[in-house]
Write an enzyme that holds these catalytic residues in place. Structure first.
Site, PDB file in Angstrom:
ATOM      1  N   THR A 121       0.825  -1.216   0.000  1.00  0.00           N
ATOM      2  CA  THR A 121       0.000   0.000   0.000  1.00  0.00           C
ATOM      3  C   THR A 121       0.857   1.264   0.000  1.00  0.00           C
ATOM      4  O   THR A 121       1.975   1.273   0.531  1.00  0.00           O
ATOM      5  CB  THR A 121      -0.907   0.009   1.256  1.00  0.00           C
ATOM      6  OG1 THR A 121      -1.479   1.313   1.406  1.00  0.00           O
ATOM      7  CG2 THR A 121      -0.131  -0.288   2.522  1.00  0.00           C
ATOM      8  N   TYR A 145      -1.380   0.179  10.493  1.00  0.00           N
ATOM      9  CA  TYR A 145      -1.710  -0.510   9.246  1.00  0.00           C
ATOM     10  C   TYR A 145      -0.556  -0.391   8.253  1.00  0.00           C
ATOM     11  O   TYR A 145      -0.042  -1.399   7.740  1.00  0.00           O
ATOM     12  CB  TYR A 145      -3.003   0.079   8.640  1.00  0.00           C
ATOM     13  CG  TYR A 145      -3.218  -0.357   7.216  1.00  0.00           C
ATOM     14  CD1 TYR A 145      -3.421  -1.696   6.906  1.00  0.00           C
ATOM     15  CD2 TYR A 145      -3.187   0.575   6.170  1.00  0.00           C
ATOM     16  CE1 TYR A 145      -3.592  -2.102   5.585  1.00  0.00           C
ATOM     17  CE2 TYR A 145      -3.365   0.177   4.858  1.00  0.00           C
ATOM     18  CZ  TYR A 145      -3.552  -1.165   4.562  1.00  0.00           C
ATOM     19  OH  TYR A 145      -3.713  -1.559   3.263  1.00  0.00           O
TER      20      TYR A 145
END
Ligand code: UDP
Length: 331
Positions: A121, A145
């Site tokens: 990501t 995250y």
């Protein structure tokens, strides 16, 4: 099944991006076997091959599935991916995302499967000093995250060196849109992503959308993001497998359109596509939101021979709208 048909174990294949990858894998003549614990995935999304329910923390179950299906490669989408929740519950993010991936990699090695394409990501970059963001931009994640995904990239690098594991990490920018055939789409519970929220407001299933800040240093003051169609992401995974099969070096690649759209522009695109008015309110900035995130994707274009097909925002929104309307027609 053809004797020489390749099998791909798609871990997290019942989720939004994983399911689109399964469709692309099948279209490329390979068999996707989905492994998913259904915490966030949907069994209805498993349409292109067998389904095996299981958790990545369950080594025995993983071993059994590897023995049964003998996959040639793994695509790994299984992760918790809510930024806010990751700040509240870092323990479950590190356990599921990081420990779960180590478990999966160890199961791969026991089964002698040495090729993996991993969902990473742009959250691994944190708040970049400049855009566009290249793969060389410093990775300084600002939430658990993003940190969990960066740790996994590091683990892949080290496993690659020690155990001859071939890997590609694909750093997605903002995944958006839905399968153009309308078979699958974005379905998160809870929904936190901009485009589905604005579509819900357009169709009257939500009273309004709150724009998180209109005082950023951007043209209209709202945040700019790089929206990439989920089918383009799916296609990149198949291209990454081909790249590794042809002897390509293990590496990380950005996946985006390289074009930024503001939150305000997304709202306008939704109004145009749906022909419905969207009520907006302006709220405070969301903590951790950079003003601009735009990808430089030259590496993926050159090395993976990947080219996004759906770079137009209205096209991306139209595909999402088609999926959204399957059971929620415009009021
Ligand atoms: N956003 C917003 N209101 C919302 C949800 C999102 O203004 O209700 C903004 C958010 O601040 C960001 C952009 O929309 O600038 C995309 O957010 P999303 O959560 O879809 O993806 P992210 O960029 O966080 O991965």
């Amino acid at each position: 099944m053809k004797d020489n048909q390749k099998t791909v174990l798609v871990v997290g294949g019942a989720g939004y991006i994983g399911a689109h990858a399964c469709k692309a894998i099948a279209a490329a003549g390979m068999l996707p076997v989905v492994y998913d614990n259904l915490v966030h995935g949907h069994e209805e999304f498993v349409q292109w091959g067998p389904f095996e329910q299981g958790d990545i923390l369950d080594s025995d179950r993983l071993d059994a599935v590897f023995r049964k299906h003998k996959p040639d490669a793994v695509m790994h989408f299984a992760a918790y991916a809510y930024v806010g929740e990751s700040v509240e519950k870092p323990d479950i993010y590190y356990r599921n995302n990081v420990c779960g991936t180590v478990n999966l990699l160890d199961a791969m090695l026991r089964a002698d499967v040495r090729t993996i394409v991993f969902s990473s990501t742009c959250a691994t970059y944190g708040i970049p000093d400049a855009v566009p963001i290249t793969e060389e931009t410093a990775q300084v994640p600002i939430n658990p995250y993003g940190a969990s995904k960066l740790m996994i990239e590091r683990i892949l690098t080290d496993y690659g060196t020690a155990f001859e594991l071939d890997w590609v990490a694909l750093r997605y920018f903002n995944a958006a849109g839905a399968d153009p055939d309308g078979e699958i789409g974005e379905w998160h519970v809870p929904e936190t992503h901009l485009i589905p929220l604005v579509l819900e407001a357009a169709s009257g299933h939500r009273t309004h959308v709150t724009i998180f800040g209109d005082d950023y240093d951007t043209l209209d003051g709202t945040c700019v993001r790089d929206y990439i169609h989920v089918s383009d992401l799916a296609d990149a995974h198949v291209k990454a497998l081909e790249y590794l099969a042809q002897g390509g070096q293990s590496d990380a690649f950005n996946l985006g359109n390289g074009i930024g759209f503001s939150v305000q522009e997304v709202v306008e695109a939704v109004e145009e596509v749906t022909d419905c008015k969207v009520r907006i309110t302006i709220g405070p900035r969301r903590p951790g939101d950079p003003a601009r995130l735009i990808s430089d994707t030259r590496r993926a274009r050159e090395e993976l021979q990947w080219q996004p097909q759906y770079s137009d925002l209205n096209g991306i929104v139209s595909s999402a709208w088609k999926w959204h309307q399957r059971d929620k027609p415009c009021n």
